[in-house]
Motif scaffolding. Structure first.
Motif, PDB file in Angstrom:
ATOM      1  N   ALA A  89     -28.734  48.734  -7.609  1.00 21.75           N
ATOM      2  CA  ALA A  89     -29.632  48.093  -8.567  1.00 21.75           C
ATOM      3  C   ALA A  89     -29.367  46.593  -8.637  1.00 21.75           C
ATOM      4  N   GLU A  93     -31.973  43.533  -7.809  1.00 26.48           N
ATOM      5  CA  GLU A  93     -32.285  42.480  -8.775  1.00 26.48           C
ATOM      6  C   GLU A  93     -32.068  41.093  -8.177  1.00 26.48           C
ATOM      7  N   SER A 176     -29.000  53.130 -11.767  1.00 29.65           N
ATOM      8  CA  SER A 176     -30.030  52.969 -10.735  1.00 29.65           C
ATOM      9  C   SER A 176     -31.288  53.739 -11.118  1.00 29.65           C
ATOM     10  N   TYR A 179     -33.006  51.766 -13.713  1.00 33.90           N
ATOM     11  CA  TYR A 179     -33.607  50.576 -13.096  1.00 33.90           C
ATOM     12  C   TYR A 179     -34.914  50.942 -12.401  1.00 33.90           C
ATOM     13  N   ILE A 210     -28.298  45.516 -17.164  1.00 26.21           N
ATOM     14  CA  ILE A 210     -29.379  46.195 -16.445  1.00 26.21           C
ATOM     15  C   ILE A 210     -28.884  46.923 -15.202  1.00 26.21           C
ATOM     16  N   SER A 211     -27.673  46.612 -14.755  1.00 28.42           N
ATOM     17  CA  SER A 211     -27.145  47.314 -13.583  1.00 28.42           C
ATOM     18  C   SER A 211     -26.048  48.307 -13.950  1.00 28.42           C
TER      19      SER A 211
END
Length: 226
Positions: A89, A93, A176, A179, A210-211
């Motif tokens: 992920a 990004e 993931s 995401y 976010i990861s």
């Protein structure tokens, strides 16, 4: 022609030898919280990846051939966002391809372009015979990757992009999965880090969130914090 495992071991040893110098040269930049994430991604794209991918089309795109190269890139990614994140992920990004995907692109280009050269290389490629000769092996690995992607591929870049998407889709990390469900093209953290440089430390934390660097309730319980 039989596969020469001794030569492969030598090449993998050479990959490991160049890993530490390149990571040491970029460590201070990637770990600096005041440098925008966008510029850190450029460092990985312009220094780490080219170093790790140099000559990789010769070794092939199997997991065995690419694992040491991918480990080096993973360490660079961890310098940017810290450990405990979903690296697939994070790479998505930052718009960075996986090593295997990038090697597949290089193989595609080499298979197409080398026979056209007006040098002895073209002759060697055309006359290569046997299951483990470079050209037959590369064609076999490319076709195998196409089948696994499940779509018609017409360029090396398409194959690289398709393989990246496949790896993200197959990644079992919960981050993931989150995401994939919430974005198809990324959240734009790299671009925002340049637009708002005064939030330098904040963008690194956003990347970590976010990861997958989240203190979920089960994790807090195991840590005896609640």
């Amino acid at each position: 022609m039989k596969r020469n495992c001794g030569d492969e071991a030598v090449r993998q040893g050479a990959v490991r030898q160049k890993t530490e110098p390149v990571l040491r040269s970029v460590r201070r930049t990637l770990a600096n919280p005041h440098i925008p994430v966008y510029h850190k991604a450029l460092v990985i794209q312009g220094i780490v990846l080219p170093t790790m991918l140099y000559g990789a089309e010769i070794d092939g795109s199997t997991t065995r051939a690419t694992k040491n190269r991918q480990r080096a890139v993973n360490r660079a990614l961890e310098m940017v966002a810290g450990r405990g994140v979903a690296l697939k992920a994070l790479g998505k990004e930052l718009h960075l391809p996986g090593v295997k995907a990038a090697v597949l692109k290089q193989q595609w280009r080499a298979v197409e372009e080398l026979p056209k050269k007006r040098t002895v290389v073209a002759k060697l490629v055309k006359e290569s015979r046997g299951r483990w000769a470079w050209r037959p092996r590369s064609l076999r690995e490319i076709k195998r990757a196409e089948r696994k992607c499940g779509q018609k591929i017409s360029t090396g870049k398409e194959l690289m992009d398709a393989w990246n998407e496949r790896e993200l889709l197959r990644d079992k990390a919960s981050a993931s999965k989150w995401y994939r469900e919430n974005t198809s093209s990324g959240f734009g953290v790299s671009e925002l880090s340049v637009k708002f440089p005064e939030l330098a430390r904040g963008w690194r934390n956003v990347l970590r969130i976010i990861s997958g660097y989240l203190w979920t309730v089960p994790r807090l319980v195991r840590a005896k914090l609640i």
